[in-house]
Write a protein that holds these residues in place. Structure first.
Motif, PDB file in Angstrom:
ATOM      1  N   GLY A 159       0.820  -1.208   0.000  1.00  0.00           N
ATOM      2  CA  GLY A 159       0.000   0.000   0.000  1.00  0.00           C
ATOM      3  C   GLY A 159       0.853   1.257   0.000  1.00  0.00           C
ATOM      4  N   ALA A 160       1.943   1.223   0.787  1.00  0.00           N
ATOM      5  CA  ALA A 160       2.841   2.381   0.827  1.00  0.00           C
ATOM      6  C   ALA A 160       3.494   2.614  -0.524  1.00  0.00           C
ATOM      7  CB  ALA A 160       3.910   2.173   1.906  1.00  0.00           C
ATOM      8  N   ARG A 161       3.885   1.515  -1.200  1.00  0.00           N
ATOM      9  CA  ARG A 161       4.485   1.646  -2.524  1.00  0.00           C
ATOM     10  C   ARG A 161       3.483   2.220  -3.515  1.00  0.00           C
ATOM     11  NH1 ARG A 161       7.504  -4.250  -2.745  1.00  0.00           N
ATOM     12  NH2 ARG A 161       9.369  -3.663  -1.571  1.00  0.00           N
ATOM     13  N   ALA A 162       2.226   1.745  -3.436  1.00  0.00           N
ATOM     14  CA  ALA A 162       1.200   2.260  -4.346  1.00  0.00           C
ATOM     15  C   ALA A 162       0.956   3.745  -4.095  1.00  0.00           C
ATOM     16  CB  ALA A 162      -0.093   1.467  -4.167  1.00  0.00           C
ATOM     17  N   ASP A 163       0.891   4.122  -2.806  1.00  0.00           N
ATOM     18  CA  ASP A 163       0.681   5.536  -2.475  1.00  0.00           C
ATOM     19  C   ASP A 163       1.848   6.386  -2.959  1.00  0.00           C
ATOM     20  OD1 ASP A 163      -1.688   4.870  -1.255  1.00  0.00           O
ATOM     21  OD2 ASP A 163      -0.867   4.878   0.789  1.00  0.00           O
ATOM     22  N   GLY A 193      17.674   1.262 -27.545  1.00  0.00           N
ATOM     23  CA  GLY A 193      17.174   0.997 -28.893  1.00  0.00           C
ATOM     24  C   GLY A 193      15.679   1.198 -28.943  1.00  0.00           C
ATOM     25  N   CYS A 194      15.221   2.138 -29.774  1.00  0.00           N
ATOM     26  CA  CYS A 194      13.792   2.420 -29.858  1.00  0.00           C
ATOM     27  C   CYS A 194      13.053   1.185 -30.372  1.00  0.00           C
ATOM     28  CB  CYS A 194      13.540   3.608 -30.780  1.00  0.00           C
ATOM     29  SG  CYS A 194      11.805   4.115 -30.835  1.00  0.00           S
ATOM     30  N   GLY A 195      11.972   0.831 -29.692  1.00  0.00           N
ATOM     31  CA  GLY A 195      11.182  -0.325 -30.079  1.00  0.00           C
ATOM     32  C   GLY A 195      11.542  -1.592 -29.350  1.00  0.00           C
ATOM     33  N   SER A 196      12.616  -1.543 -28.548  1.00  0.00           N
ATOM     34  CA  SER A 196      13.061  -2.731 -27.820  1.00  0.00           C
ATOM     35  C   SER A 196      12.402  -2.781 -26.443  1.00  0.00           C
ATOM     36  CB  SER A 196      14.583  -2.728 -27.658  1.00  0.00           C
ATOM     37  OG  SER A 196      15.214  -2.730 -28.911  1.00  0.00           O
ATOM     38  N   PRO A 197      11.717  -3.871 -26.118  1.00  0.00           N
ATOM     39  CA  PRO A 197      11.098  -3.967 -24.787  1.00  0.00           C
ATOM     40  C   PRO A 197      12.150  -4.164 -23.711  1.00  0.00           C
ATOM     41  CG  PRO A 197      10.839  -6.026 -25.991  1.00  0.00           C
ATOM     42  CD  PRO A 197      11.465  -5.056 -26.948  1.00  0.00           C
ATOM     43  N   SER A 198      11.798  -3.913 -22.469  1.00  0.00           N
ATOM     44  CA  SER A 198      12.721  -4.096 -21.355  1.00  0.00           C
ATOM     45  C   SER A 198      11.946  -4.579 -20.132  1.00  0.00           C
ATOM     46  CB  SER A 198      13.468  -2.796 -21.046  1.00  0.00           C
ATOM     47  OG  SER A 198      12.554  -1.755 -20.752  1.00  0.00           O
ATOM     48  N   LYS A 199      12.669  -5.200 -19.210  1.00  0.00           N
ATOM     49  CA  LYS A 199      12.068  -5.769 -18.004  1.00  0.00           C
ATOM     50  C   LYS A 199      12.891  -5.370 -16.779  1.00  0.00           C
ATOM     51  CE  LYS A 199      10.658 -10.002 -20.499  1.00  0.00           C
ATOM     52  NZ  LYS A 199       9.196  -9.950 -20.328  1.00  0.00           N
ATOM     53  N   ASN A 200      12.275  -5.469 -15.611  1.00  0.00           N
ATOM     54  CA  ASN A 200      13.053  -5.290 -14.395  1.00  0.00           C
ATOM     55  C   ASN A 200      13.723  -6.614 -14.026  1.00  0.00           C
ATOM     56  OD1 ASN A 200      11.135  -6.916 -13.124  1.00  0.00           O
ATOM     57  ND2 ASN A 200      10.274  -5.272 -11.875  1.00  0.00           N
ATOM     58  N   GLY A 201      14.451  -6.625 -12.927  1.00  0.00           N
ATOM     59  CA  GLY A 201      15.210  -7.809 -12.549  1.00  0.00           C
ATOM     60  C   GLY A 201      14.367  -9.003 -12.183  1.00  0.00           C
ATOM     61  N   LYS A 202      13.069  -8.783 -11.940  1.00  0.00           N
ATOM     62  CA  LYS A 202      12.147  -9.888 -11.664  1.00  0.00           C
ATOM     63  C   LYS A 202      11.340 -10.275 -12.898  1.00  0.00           C
ATOM     64  CE  LYS A 202      11.732  -9.163  -6.679  1.00  0.00           C
ATOM     65  NZ  LYS A 202      10.807  -8.947  -5.543  1.00  0.00           N
ATOM     66  N   ILE A 232       6.765   7.415 -16.780  1.00  0.00           N
ATOM     67  CA  ILE A 232       7.726   7.636 -15.697  1.00  0.00           C
ATOM     68  C   ILE A 232       7.228   6.967 -14.420  1.00  0.00           C
ATOM     69  CG2 ILE A 232       8.682   9.378 -14.132  1.00  0.00           C
ATOM     70  CD1 ILE A 232       8.797  11.271 -16.603  1.00  0.00           C
ATOM     71  N   ALA A 233       5.949   7.188 -14.083  1.00  0.00           N
ATOM     72  CA  ALA A 233       5.379   6.585 -12.874  1.00  0.00           C
ATOM     73  C   ALA A 233       5.398   5.063 -12.961  1.00  0.00           C
ATOM     74  CB  ALA A 233       3.951   7.089 -12.666  1.00  0.00           C
ATOM     75  N   ALA A 234       5.124   4.506 -14.157  1.00  0.00           N
ATOM     76  CA  ALA A 234       5.132   3.051 -14.330  1.00  0.00           C
ATOM     77  C   ALA A 234       6.541   2.487 -14.169  1.00  0.00           C
ATOM     78  CB  ALA A 234       4.561   2.690 -15.703  1.00  0.00           C
ATOM     79  N   TYR A 235       7.538   3.208 -14.653  1.00  0.00           N
ATOM     80  CA  TYR A 235       8.928   2.765 -14.477  1.00  0.00           C
ATOM     81  C   TYR A 235       9.307   2.768 -13.000  1.00  0.00           C
ATOM     82  CZ  TYR A 235      10.893   2.108 -19.153  1.00  0.00           C
ATOM     83  OH  TYR A 235      11.210   1.601 -20.376  1.00  0.00           O
ATOM     84  N   LEU A 236       8.925   3.809 -12.286  1.00  0.00           N
ATOM     85  CA  LEU A 236       9.234   3.862 -10.858  1.00  0.00           C
ATOM     86  C   LEU A 236       8.560   2.710 -10.116  1.00  0.00           C
ATOM     87  CD1 LEU A 236       8.960   7.707 -10.258  1.00  0.00           C
ATOM     88  CD2 LEU A 236      11.052   6.334 -10.264  1.00  0.00           C
ATOM     89  N   GLU A 254       9.145  -2.597  -7.441  1.00  0.00           N
ATOM     90  CA  GLU A 254       8.723  -3.999  -7.361  1.00  0.00           C
ATOM     91  C   GLU A 254       9.829  -4.942  -7.837  1.00  0.00           C
ATOM     92  OE1 GLU A 254       5.162  -4.194  -9.675  1.00  0.00           O
ATOM     93  OE2 GLU A 254       3.942  -3.187  -8.147  1.00  0.00           O
ATOM     94  N   GLY A 255      10.997  -4.393  -8.157  1.00  0.00           N
ATOM     95  CA  GLY A 255      12.086  -5.188  -8.697  1.00  0.00           C
ATOM     96  C   GLY A 255      13.005  -5.742  -7.635  1.00  0.00           C
ATOM     97  N   THR A 256      14.243  -5.966  -8.007  1.00  0.00           N
ATOM     98  CA  THR A 256      15.244  -6.507  -7.085  1.00  0.00           C
ATOM     99  C   THR A 256      15.586  -5.467  -6.020  1.00  0.00           C
ATOM    100  OG1 THR A 256      17.083  -5.678  -8.414  1.00  0.00           O
ATOM    101  CG2 THR A 256      16.208  -7.874  -8.975  1.00  0.00           C
ATOM    102  N   PRO A 257      16.224  -5.877  -4.924  1.00  0.00           N
ATOM    103  CA  PRO A 257      16.633  -4.891  -3.910  1.00  0.00           C
ATOM    104  C   PRO A 257      17.481  -3.763  -4.495  1.00  0.00           C
ATOM    105  CG  PRO A 257      16.817  -7.103  -3.018  1.00  0.00           C
ATOM    106  CD  PRO A 257      16.462  -7.271  -4.468  1.00  0.00           C
ATOM    107  N   ALA A 258      18.366  -4.085  -5.429  1.00  0.00           N
ATOM    108  CA  ALA A 258      19.185  -3.039  -6.051  1.00  0.00           C
ATOM    109  C   ALA A 258      18.327  -2.067  -6.845  1.00  0.00           C
ATOM    110  CB  ALA A 258      20.244  -3.670  -6.958  1.00  0.00           C
ATOM    111  N   GLU A 259      17.326  -2.593  -7.548  1.00  0.00           N
ATOM    112  CA  GLU A 259      16.432  -1.715  -8.313  1.00  0.00           C
ATOM    113  C   GLU A 259      15.587  -0.860  -7.379  1.00  0.00           C
ATOM    114  OE1 GLU A 259      15.666  -4.205 -12.440  1.00  0.00           O
ATOM    115  OE2 GLU A 259      14.598  -4.822 -10.623  1.00  0.00           O
TER     116      GLU A 259
END
Length: 362
Positions: A28-32, A260-269, A152-156, A161-166
Motif C-alpha cells: 500500500g505504501a508503494r502504491a501511495d 534501442g527504440c522499439g526494444s522492450p525491457s524488463k526489471n530484474g524480476k 515515468i510513474a510506471a517505471y518507478l 517492485e524489482g530486485t533490492p538493487a532496483e
C-alpha cells in the motif's frame, strides 16, 4: 524429548498474520508513493535542432506538444536561421567543425556537439529547481507529455517492485532510456551539475591527440565508443550513466529501459516495463512510408481503447491487413507509448497529436 509448547501453532499463526499485514502495508505504501510521484511529476522537455528547413516544418507540431510540458526549451546555435529572439529558443555557442555549417554532414552523428552547450545552459538555469524530470527528445519524435508522465510513474513502480538493487535505485539519480530519447530525474541532473567542471569539458580544435577530430564532443568519451569521429546521444548518455558517473565519481545511476527504440525491457524480476518508444523503422505496415506511418498511428490509437490483450488479439485476427494480424503484439505494446520515432512529416505528427493525445486543434 520435550515437544513444542501447545501455544506454538497460535504463535506461528500470529507471526503469519503480522507478516501478511506488513506485506500489505508495504504494498500500500508503494502504491501511495507511486501515485504521489505521478501526481508530482513536473516535466521539462528540451531538444537540440540546427533549424534546417526540414526541422522548421516539424517544429510547428513539435512546439504544440512541447507546450504541454511543464517547461520546455529548444536549443540551437548562433548561426541558425530563424528569429534571433524567441521565448522558447536558446542560442548556444557551437565549436567550428571540419565541415561547413551548410553541409548535409554537419553534426551528423555528432549531436552532442550541440547538446553539450545546451546542457551547460540547462544545469546553470533555474529549470533544475523548477522541475523534477527532464526529457531530451528530437524533432522527429512525436512526444506526448501526458503519456510520458504515466510512463515515468510506471517505471518507478517497476523499480520498486524489482530486485533490492532496483528498489534502492528508485531513490537515487536516474536516467530512463526510451530509445534515443532519455529522461533524467532531478537527482541525475544535479549529479551532472555537481561534476560539470569535468563532465562539461569538450574536445578542442587545437587540443592534443585526436581532439581536433572530436572537436565539440565531450572529453569524457575519450577512448569510449565512437570516439573521435562521432558523439551521438544514444551512445553518450548510456556511457555517462553506466560508466563515467559510477567509475569517476562513485555515483550510482539507475538506467532502466533500452537505448534501442522499439526494444522492450524488463526489471530484474522479469516484469515488463512499458514500451518507451515505438520505432517506425520497425513498422510492419510499409515502414516509414507516409501511408504506412499514418495507418500505424491509427492502429496504436485503436489499441489504446482495449481493456486487455484478449480484446486486442480479437481485433487483430479480424483485421484486413496481414501486417496487423501478424504483428498484433508490436501494436499492443505501443498502446500507451509516449514517443514515436521517425515521424518525418507534419501530417504524421498532426495525426499522432489528434489521435494519441486527443488534441483536436487543426
Amino acid at each position: 524429548a520435550r515437544g513444542p509448547p501447545k501455544s506454538w501453532p497460535l504463535l506461528m499463526m500470529q507471526v503469519e498474520v503480522l507478516a501478511t499485514t506488513f506485506s500489505r502495508s508495504l504494498e500500500g505504501a508503494r502504491a501511495d508513493r507511486a501515485k504521489e510521484e505521478e501526481d508530482h511529476v513536473s516535466l521539462f522537455c528540451f531538444a537540440w535542432t540546427p533549424r534546417r528547413d526540414y526541422d522548421e516544418k516539424l517544429l510547428v507540431e513539435t512546439r504544440k506538444q512541447y507546450q504541454k510540458c511543464d517547461g520546455h526549451m529548444f536549443y540551437t546555435d548562433h548561426a541558425a536561421p530563424g528569429p534571433q529572439k524567441e521565448g522558447d529558443f536558446m542560442r548556444v555557442i557551437v565549436p567550428k567543425q571540419s565541415v561547413t555549417r551548410d553541409d548535409d554532414g554537419w553534426l551528423y552523428h555528432r549531436n552532442m556537439v550541440g547538446l553539450m552547450p545546451s546542457w551547460n545552459h540547462l544545469v546553470h538555469s533555474e529549470f533544475v529547481n523548477q522541475h523534477t524530470w527532464f526529457i531530451n527528445s528530437e524533432l522527429d519524435h512525436f512526444l506526448s507529455p501526458a503519456r510520458a508522465k504515466e510512463t515515468i510513474a510506471a517505471y518507478l513502480k517497476g523499480l520498486r517492485e524489482g530486485t533490492p538493487a532496483e528498489q534502492a535505485s528508485a531513490d537515487g539519480p536516474m536516467m530512463l532510456m526510451w530509445g534515443n530519447a532519455f529522461v533524467f530525474n532531478r537527482k541525475m541532473v544535479l549529479a551532472i551539475k555537481q561534476h560539470w567542471n569535468i563532465l562539461g569539458r569538450i574536445a578542442q580544435e587545437n587540443g592534443p591527440g585526436d581532439q581536433a577530430t572530436a572537436v565539440g564532443c565531450p572529453m569524457f568519451m575519450e577512448n569510449e565508443a565512437e570516439w573521435p569521429q562521432c558523439c551521438s546521444q544514444d551512445v553518450v548518455y548510456p556511457t555517462l550513466a553506466k560508466v563515467i558517473l559510477p567509475k569517476l565519481f562513485n555515483v550510482s545511476v539507475g538506467a532502466p529501459g533500452s537505448a534501442g527504440c522499439g526494444s522492450p525491457s524488463k526489471n530484474g524480476k522479469q516484469q515488463d516495463f512499458p514500451l518507451g518508444c515505438w520505432e517506425l523503422h520497425l513498422n510492419p505496415i510499409d515502414g516509414e512510408k507516409e501511408g504506412g506511418a499514418l495507418q500505424a498511428i491509427k492502429e496504436l490509437a485503436q489499441m489504446s481503447q482495449f481493456q486487455d490483450e484478449r480484446q486486442a488479439k480479437d481485433y487483430c485476427q479480424r483485421h484486413k491487413l496481414a501486417a496487423v494480424r501478424d504483428n498484433c503484439d508490436r501494436f499492443w505494446q505501443g498502446r500507451r507509448v509516449p514517443l514515436i520515432h521517425h515521424l518525418h512529416t507534419v501530417s504524421e505528427q498532426k495525426l499522432a497529436r489528434q489521435l494519441l493525445d486527443h488534441d483536436s486543434r487543426p
